[in-house]
Design an enzyme around this catalytic site. Structure first.
Site, PDB file in Angstrom:
ATOM      1  N   ALA A   1       1.543  -2.925 -10.359  1.00 22.65           N
ATOM      2  CA  ALA A   1       1.546  -2.515  -8.885  1.00 22.65           C
ATOM      3  C   ALA A   1       1.416  -1.015  -8.658  1.00 22.65           C
ATOM      4  O   ALA A   1       2.328  -0.396  -9.275  1.00 22.65           O
ATOM      5  CB  ALA A   1       2.893  -3.289  -8.445  1.00 22.65           C
TER       6      ALA A   1
ATOM      7  N   ILE B   1       1.588   1.417  -5.770  1.00 21.90           N
ATOM      8  CA  ILE B   1       2.003   1.822  -4.303  1.00 21.90           C
ATOM      9  C   ILE B   1       1.704   3.409  -3.588  1.00 21.90           C
ATOM     10  O   ILE B   1       2.097   4.137  -4.552  1.00 21.90           O
ATOM     11  CB  ILE B   1       3.520   1.218  -4.251  1.00 21.90           C
ATOM     12  CG1 ILE B   1       3.819  -0.036  -4.656  1.00 21.90           C
ATOM     13  CG2 ILE B   1       3.906   1.734  -2.774  1.00 21.90           C
ATOM     14  CD1 ILE B   1       5.188  -0.277  -4.708  1.00 21.90           C
TER      15      ILE B   1
ATOM     16  N   GLN C   1       2.579   9.909  -1.223  1.00 26.48           N
ATOM     17  CA  GLN C   1       2.112  10.983  -0.509  1.00 26.48           C
ATOM     18  C   GLN C   1       0.910  11.938  -1.292  1.00 26.48           C
ATOM     19  O   GLN C   1       0.576  13.115  -0.718  1.00 26.48           O
ATOM     20  CB  GLN C   1       3.241  12.056  -0.003  1.00 26.48           C
ATOM     21  CG  GLN C   1       4.218  11.000   0.890  1.00 26.48           C
ATOM     22  CD  GLN C   1       5.315  11.780   1.444  1.00 26.48           C
ATOM     23  OE1 GLN C   1       5.797  12.956   0.811  1.00 26.48           O
ATOM     24  NE2 GLN C   1       6.183  11.133   2.241  1.00 26.48           N
TER      25      GLN C   1
ATOM     26  N   HIS D   1      -2.605  10.682  -6.193  1.00 28.13           N
ATOM     27  CA  HIS D   1      -2.134   9.726  -7.542  1.00 28.13           C
ATOM     28  C   HIS D   1      -2.517   8.460  -7.400  1.00 28.13           C
ATOM     29  O   HIS D   1      -3.302   7.719  -8.291  1.00 28.13           O
ATOM     30  CB  HIS D   1      -0.816  10.090  -7.810  1.00 28.13           C
ATOM     31  CG  HIS D   1      -0.474   9.404  -9.243  1.00 28.13           C
ATOM     32  ND1 HIS D   1       0.069   8.366  -9.274  1.00 28.13           N
ATOM     33  CD2 HIS D   1      -0.876  10.006 -10.437  1.00 28.13           C
ATOM     34  CE1 HIS D   1       0.141   8.215 -10.608  1.00 28.13           C
ATOM     35  NE2 HIS D   1      -0.332   9.153 -11.454  1.00 28.13           N
TER      36      HIS D   1
ATOM     37  N   ARG E   1       3.421  -9.716  -1.566  1.00 25.80           N
ATOM     38  CA  ARG E   1       2.322 -10.278  -2.143  1.00 25.80           C
ATOM     39  C   ARG E   1       2.752 -10.952  -3.573  1.00 25.80           C
ATOM     40  O   ARG E   1       2.042 -11.506  -4.480  1.00 25.80           O
ATOM     41  CB  ARG E   1       1.191  -9.198  -2.451  1.00 25.80           C
ATOM     42  CG  ARG E   1       0.427  -8.993  -1.242  1.00 25.80           C
ATOM     43  CD  ARG E   1      -0.354  -7.853  -1.190  1.00 25.80           C
ATOM     44  NE  ARG E   1      -1.291  -7.532  -0.036  1.00 25.80           N
ATOM     45  CZ  ARG E   1      -0.563  -7.294   1.030  1.00 25.80           C
ATOM     46  NH1 ARG E   1       0.761  -7.205   1.413  1.00 25.80           N
ATOM     47  NH2 ARG E   1      -1.475  -7.074   2.162  1.00 25.80           N
TER      48      ARG E   1
END
Length: 184
Positions: free
Chosen positions: A86, A88, A91, A94, A133
């Site tokens: 995962a 995510i 800001q 990356h 998900r």
């Protein structure tokens, strides 16, 4: 002309599957593993780690998944490899680097080895999207396992056809590629 399709039924006792899991965001990946295991178990795969039919390999994060998946595929000991992770969005850029390289690396591992390597790395904007998900609305871990079973079955069909005498009669340029045979 022949039609090839993977199946989800039949003898799965000879299938060997590896699951490569990114430890980063384990709140999400733990749920993906559960969905993946549920699907495999319902299709007759023994999911216990000490059984030898499914191997679990933990890596630090999604970026490292592809390298390990490729190494596992190169052993010739697996019919399919499922990659779970995962990524995510944060800001910084990356997210873009990790998700892009994870996707490219998993695809390359599959192309380079001829072993189905399933891309089960969630790339989402928020933790809420990841959790949806991975179990709140549906668990994509189930889908990734189903994809692995279908692709393992399909590749076995293709391998069996490529070793048949009629495969030698293909027109030039349509030769089959020798795929690694998995033995358990």
């Amino acid at each position: 002309m022949a039609v090839f399709e993977g199946t989800f039924a039949g003898d799965v006792s000879n299938l060997k599957i590896a699951i490569v899991i990114g430890r980063f965001n384990d709140l999400v990946t733990d749920k993906l593993i559960s969905g993946c295991q549920d699907c495999l178990k319902r299709h007759g795969i023994n999911i216990e780690p000490n059984n030898g039919q499914v191997d679990y390999v933990w890596v630090p994060g999604s970026y490292e998944i592809a390298m390990v998946a490729r190494q596992l595929a190169l052993t010739g000991g697996y019919n399919a490899i499922i990659c779970l992770g995962a990524v995510i969005r944060g800001q910084t850029p990356h997210f873009d680097y990790v998700s892009s390289e994870a996707a490219k690396g998993v695809a390359a591992a599959s192309f380079q080895t001829g072993v189905p390597v399933i891309f089960g790395v969630l790339t989402v904007d928020t933790m809420q999207q990841a959790l949806e998900r991975a179990g709140i609305k549906s668990n994509l871990g189930w889908n990734y396992a189903l994809n692995a079973l279908e692709m393992a079955s399909l590749m076995q069909q293709i391998q069996n056809t490529s070793s048949s005498p009629s495969a030698a009669n293909l027109p030039p340029g349509n030769e089959t590629i020798a795929l690694p045979k998995v033995t358990t």
